[in-house]
Design a protein around this motif. Structure first.
Motif, PDB file in Angstrom:
ATOM      1  N   MET A 113       0.805  -1.229   0.000  1.00 57.42           N
ATOM      2  CA  MET A 113       0.000   0.000   0.000  1.00 57.42           C
ATOM      3  C   MET A 113       0.836   1.277   0.000  1.00 57.42           C
ATOM      4  O   MET A 113       0.516   2.215  -0.728  1.00 57.42           O
ATOM      5  N   PRO A 114       1.911   1.363   0.790  1.00 53.09           N
ATOM      6  CA  PRO A 114       2.684   2.611   0.788  1.00 53.09           C
ATOM      7  C   PRO A 114       3.364   2.928  -0.545  1.00 53.09           C
ATOM      8  O   PRO A 114       3.711   4.073  -0.800  1.00 53.09           O
ATOM      9  N   VAL A 115       3.561   1.920  -1.405  1.00 58.09           N
ATOM     10  CA  VAL A 115       4.265   2.169  -2.667  1.00 58.09           C
ATOM     11  C   VAL A 115       3.317   2.197  -3.865  1.00 58.09           C
ATOM     12  O   VAL A 115       3.762   2.219  -5.000  1.00 58.09           O
ATOM     13  N   THR A 121      -6.897   5.479   1.374  1.00 54.91           N
ATOM     14  CA  THR A 121      -7.638   6.212   2.399  1.00 54.91           C
ATOM     15  C   THR A 121      -7.518   5.473   3.725  1.00 54.91           C
ATOM     16  O   THR A 121      -7.143   4.296   3.764  1.00 54.91           O
ATOM     17  N   PHE A 122      -7.861   6.173   4.795  1.00 51.18           N
ATOM     18  CA  PHE A 122      -7.841   5.560   6.121  1.00 51.18           C
ATOM     19  C   PHE A 122      -8.811   4.376   6.171  1.00 51.18           C
ATOM     20  O   PHE A 122      -8.510   3.339   6.760  1.00 51.18           O
ATOM     21  N   ALA A 123      -9.970   4.524   5.518  1.00 49.29           N
ATOM     22  CA  ALA A 123     -10.969   3.441   5.496  1.00 49.29           C
ATOM     23  C   ALA A 123     -10.432   2.219   4.750  1.00 49.29           C
ATOM     24  O   ALA A 123     -10.666   1.076   5.172  1.00 49.29           O
ATOM     25  N   GLU A 124      -9.703   2.454   3.665  1.00 46.52           N
ATOM     26  CA  GLU A 124      -9.144   1.335   2.901  1.00 46.52           C
ATOM     27  C   GLU A 124      -8.095   0.584   3.721  1.00 46.52           C
ATOM     28  O   GLU A 124      -8.091  -0.643   3.774  1.00 46.52           O
ATOM     29  N   VAL A 125      -7.220   1.332   4.371  1.00 46.86           N
ATOM     30  CA  VAL A 125      -6.198   0.705   5.220  1.00 46.86           C
ATOM     31  C   VAL A 125      -6.874  -0.061   6.355  1.00 46.86           C
ATOM     32  O   VAL A 125      -6.488  -1.195   6.671  1.00 46.86           O
ATOM     33  N   GLY A 126      -7.897   0.546   6.965  1.00 43.46           N
ATOM     34  CA  GLY A 126      -8.627  -0.122   8.047  1.00 43.46           C
ATOM     35  C   GLY A 126      -9.307  -1.398   7.587  1.00 43.46           C
ATOM     36  O   GLY A 126      -9.313  -2.408   8.304  1.00 43.46           O
ATOM     37  N   MET A 127      -9.874  -1.360   6.376  1.00 40.08           N
ATOM     38  CA  MET A 127     -10.539  -2.550   5.849  1.00 40.08           C
ATOM     39  C   MET A 127      -9.538  -3.693   5.656  1.00 40.08           C
ATOM     40  O   MET A 127      -9.795  -4.832   6.059  1.00 40.08           O
ATOM     41  N   TRP A 128      -8.393  -3.388   5.050  1.00 44.84           N
ATOM     42  CA  TRP A 128      -7.393  -4.428   4.819  1.00 44.84           C
ATOM     43  C   TRP A 128      -6.769  -4.922   6.126  1.00 44.84           C
ATOM     44  O   TRP A 128      -6.541  -6.124   6.295  1.00 44.84           O
TER      45      TRP A 128
END
Length: 151
Positions: A113-115, A121-128
């Motif tokens: 994700m960082p690259v 989004t915060f929601a996308e990171v939270g979902m994963w």
């Protein structure tokens, strides 16, 4: 309909159908094995290509994370190959193999994700992250239940 309900005259046809399905299933597993072997070659090439591109771009952190994501795909394929080998040797397919593969893919997504080109989004990171956590809990529960003595 159970085999006992078939008329006796169908027994030879039934045996022939079962033999044909066993042969076809064996052929399908050969195709699966060849596809998995091909993917090992492809992901290995992709990993070394990612490392080479990272070295040429002088961006080792970005390249390392990308190459690590590719290596995790190779790990998933390796787990599937191990499951296929166990199945072909007569063992049953076990669900934790597939949970392990999904867990590795969740973790891979979090690593790359960082690259990515687009900032998640915060929601996308939270979902994963939540999905990875849930798969980890499920994996631990399955492994724990297998260690419990049966009643």
């Amino acid at each position: 309909m159970s085999q006992d309900q078939l008329p006796e005259e169908f027994a030879p046809l039934n045996r022939m159908a079962i033999r044909a399905m066993l042969w076809l299933n064996g052929f399908a597993h050969i195709i699966i094995g060849l596809a998995l072997a091909t993917s090992v070659i492809m992901f290995t090439w992709l990993f070394f290509n990612d490392v080479k591109e990272a070295a040429y771009a002088h961006n080792l952190v970005h390249g390392f994370l990308h190459a690590l994501g590719t290596l995790m795909l190779l790990w998933s394929i390796s787990a599937l190959i191990s499951a296929e080998i166990r199945y072909l040797n007569g063992s049953k397919l076990v669900v934790e193999t597939f949970i392990e593969v999904v867990l590795v893919l969740f973790l891979r997504k979090l690593i790359v994700m960082p690259v990515q080109d687009a900032t998640p989004t915060f929601a996308e990171v939270g979902m994963w992250a939540g999905g990875a956590f849930m798969m980890g809990v499920l994996y631990v529960l399955i492994r724990w239940s297998q260690k419990q003595p049966s009643a």
